[in-house]
Design an enzyme around this catalytic site. Structure first.
Site, mmCIF file in Angstrom:
data_model
loop_
_atom_site.group_PDB
_atom_site.id
_atom_site.type_symbol
_atom_site.label_atom_id
_atom_site.label_comp_id
_atom_site.label_asym_id
_atom_site.label_seq_id
_atom_site.Cartn_x
_atom_site.Cartn_y
_atom_site.Cartn_z
ATOM 1 N N LYS A 1 -7.588 4.342 -20.510
ATOM 2 C CA LYS A 1 -7.829 4.703 -21.911
ATOM 3 C C LYS A 1 -6.582 4.449 -22.767
ATOM 4 C CE LYS A 1 -11.736 6.223 -20.262
ATOM 5 N NZ LYS A 1 -12.360 5.351 -19.343
ATOM 6 N N TYR B 1 -15.927 14.829 -18.004
ATOM 7 C CA TYR B 1 -16.308 13.420 -17.876
ATOM 8 C C TYR B 1 -17.398 13.256 -16.796
ATOM 9 C CZ TYR B 1 -16.261 8.643 -16.336
ATOM 10 O OH TYR B 1 -16.675 7.401 -15.936
ATOM 11 N N ASP C 1 -7.055 17.301 -16.794
ATOM 12 C CA ASP C 1 -7.305 15.909 -17.187
ATOM 13 C C ASP C 1 -6.850 15.784 -18.643
ATOM 14 O OD1 ASP C 1 -8.375 13.520 -18.170
ATOM 15 O OD2 ASP C 1 -10.046 13.564 -16.766
ATOM 16 N N ARG D 1 0.842 -1.202 0.000
ATOM 17 C CA ARG D 1 0.000 0.000 0.000
ATOM 18 C C ARG D 1 0.881 1.257 0.000
ATOM 19 N NH1 ARG D 1 -2.129 2.129 4.373
ATOM 20 N NH2 ARG D 1 -2.377 0.157 5.504
HETATM 21 N N1 PLP Z 1 -11.298 11.303 -17.236
HETATM 22 C C1 PLP Z 1 -11.828 11.082 -18.460
HETATM 23 C C2 PLP Z 1 -11.640 12.118 -19.541
HETATM 24 C C3 PLP Z 1 -12.544 9.910 -18.714
HETATM 25 O O1 PLP Z 1 -13.067 9.713 -19.938
HETATM 26 C C4 PLP Z 1 -12.705 8.949 -17.677
HETATM 27 C C5 PLP Z 1 -13.444 7.702 -17.886
HETATM 28 O O2 PLP Z 1 -14.123 7.512 -18.886
HETATM 29 C C6 PLP Z 1 -12.157 9.230 -16.411
HETATM 30 C C7 PLP Z 1 -11.447 10.405 -16.232
HETATM 31 C C8 PLP Z 1 -12.301 8.263 -15.268
HETATM 32 O O3 PLP Z 1 -11.401 7.210 -15.420
HETATM 33 P P1 PLP Z 1 -11.636 5.718 -14.869
HETATM 34 O O4 PLP Z 1 -12.824 5.153 -15.596
HETATM 35 O O5 PLP Z 1 -10.343 5.039 -15.169
HETATM 36 O O6 PLP Z 1 -11.902 5.810 -13.405
#
Ligand code: PLP
Length: 427
Positions: free
Chosen positions: A241, A134, A216, A81
């Site tokens: 992704k 998102y 992001d 951890r």
């Molecule tokens: N940020 C973006 C732009 C996303 O498209 C996503 C998920 O689709 C996330 C964050 C969240 O990621 P996770 O699904 O790996 O938790």
């Protein structure tokens, strides 16, 4: 295994700097540490044996910040951890494309975003963010953080610089803003946000205490956009992704300065949101082919976008590669992005019914949320990823009934186009 930083952080041959794609097979690891294994093994263990009680004491002192590290000393392995060799190698390699000092990896993108918010935001602070964003992030910001006394203020990405400037002068925001959080290109409309402008606004607002800018970078990074170079403090990824790239792993990351990331890691030790050994190993494997995949996806997306743009049943195609010099964001695109990437959003004539008919007719492209994998994926943001956003707000953000989001994979582009052509006939 106690390692010396200089031993495994080779980035140069003589005076020649090695590129990230070359370092992805070696950086942070040496075969002699693991019986000559060319690839780092999976350290599938929860805990690590100390050679002596004195060593255990030293490792804990360093891990808990009870003393400064000695020259060239790195944290010894204690408990998975806190740290694990696979996780550390992954974090070292994640810094390379973005040119970050440090990285921290998590069991999901949402775990990265949540841990970052809990580390840097406190009751009374305001978080300013762009929309659309998102859906999971939107839920966290709208519905969860306010329960902890964190205030939110938002601006519409399509309103550009003026939109952010108007939010920053709203009563109460300028005094309490602690973080500007942005997604660029925005999910799913691909609107661009000017990172440098956000950093300038943060600097102007934060005379007494620093206002952090977090980006992001999931849609274009880590290859095609490097937010730290444009003034951001923190870079967020859903590694699920493009970095994972095979739609078989959920993970996330946050990158930035040593100072900020060490605070995050301290928090992560307690929230327990770190990536596990198997996830770390899968991501190390994925990082080796990241450039090949993202380059191929980007080229394919260009062909697909051209096809969609010429189709009579498609009213709008949002793809960064189609932006012309007349577009108000053209200069920003040239300054901030290294390529248009492989995300497309397009609108079919006939609204939701036509969009559903198209999605139901797809044969090669999968009807699924998520993006960035080797396979092409299509979804309907209005009723899927962004279904939580009220219809009126969806319209303001540009999420229309006929909008389809497409993540282009590494298939032959003519096969993807053939599938879209037959599906469009049925729309
Ligand atoms: N940020 C973006 C732009 C996303 O498209 C996503 C998920 O689709 C996330 C964050 C969240 O990621 P996770 O699904 O790996 O938790």
């Amino acid at each position: 295994m106690t390692k010396k930083k200089t031993e495994y952080h080779h980035r140069r041959i003589g005076d020649h700097d090695l590129r990230p794609e070359s370092l992805m097979m070696s950086y942070g690891y040496r075969p002699e540490w693991s019986e000559g294994a060319v690839k780092p093994p999976i350290f599938q263990t929860s805990t690590f044996a100390f050679r002596s009680a004195e060593e255990g004491k030293e490792f804990f002192e360093l891990a808990y910040g009870l003393r400064e590290p000695r020259a060239d000393e790195t944290a010894g392995a204690i408990y998975s951890r806190l740290n694990n060799p696979g996780l550390e190698i992954l974090e070292d390699r994640l810094t390379l494309w973005d040119g970050a000092e440090a990285a921290s990896a998590y069991e999901s993108g949402m775990a990265a975003i949540t841990t970052m918010c809990l580390t840097f935001l406190r009751p009374g602070d305001t978080l300013v963010f762009n929309e659309p964003i998102y859906g999971g992030t939107e839920y966290l910001f709208h519905k969860i953080l306010p329960q902890f006394g964190i205030r939110i203020a938002r601006w519409n990405a399509s309103s550009g610089r003026e939109g952010l400037e108007a939010v920053m002068v709203q009563p109460g925001v300028a005094e309490s803003v602690r973080m500007i959080y942005l997604e660029s290109p925005a999910n799913p409309t691909l609107d661009l946000v000017d990172i440098r402008h956000c950093a300038d606004m943060a600097a102007a607002a934060g005379r007494e205490r620093k206002v952090l800018v977090a980006v992001d970078n999931t849609f274009l990074g880590p290859l095609w956009q490097h937010p730290l170079k444009h003034g951001a403090d923190l870079v967020i990824y859903s590694l699920t992704k493009f970095v994972g790239g095979h739609s078989d792993v959920i993970a996330g990351a946050c990158l930035g300065s040593e100072e900020l990331i060490s605070q995050l890691k301290g928090f992560r030790t307690i929230t327990g949101s770190m990536a596990d050994p198997w996830t770390s190993w899968l991501l190390l494997r994925s990082l080796e082919t990241l450039k090949l995949r993202m380059t191929s996806q980007m080229k394919n997306a260009g062909y697909v976008a051209d096809f969609l743009e010429g189709h009579p049943k498609v009213s709008t195609v949002r793809y960064l590669g189609l932006m012309t010099a007349e577009h108000p964001d053209f200069e920003l695109f040239r300054r901030q992005c290294l390529s248009p990437g492989s995300m497309i959003a397009f609108e079919v004539e006939g609204g939701r019914e036509a969009a559903f008919r198209l999605l139901n007719a797809l044969q090669l492209v999968k009807l699924a949320v998520s993006l960035g994998g080797t396979e092409s994926l299509a979804e309907h943001p209005g009723t899927m990823t962004h279904s939580d956003v009220p219809p009126e707000e969806q319209r303001n953000m540009g999420i229309t009934d006929g909008l389809i989001r497409l993540s282009v994979g590494i298939e032959h582009p003519e096969d993807v186009i053939a599938d879209l052509r037959q599906a469009l006939e049925q729309a």
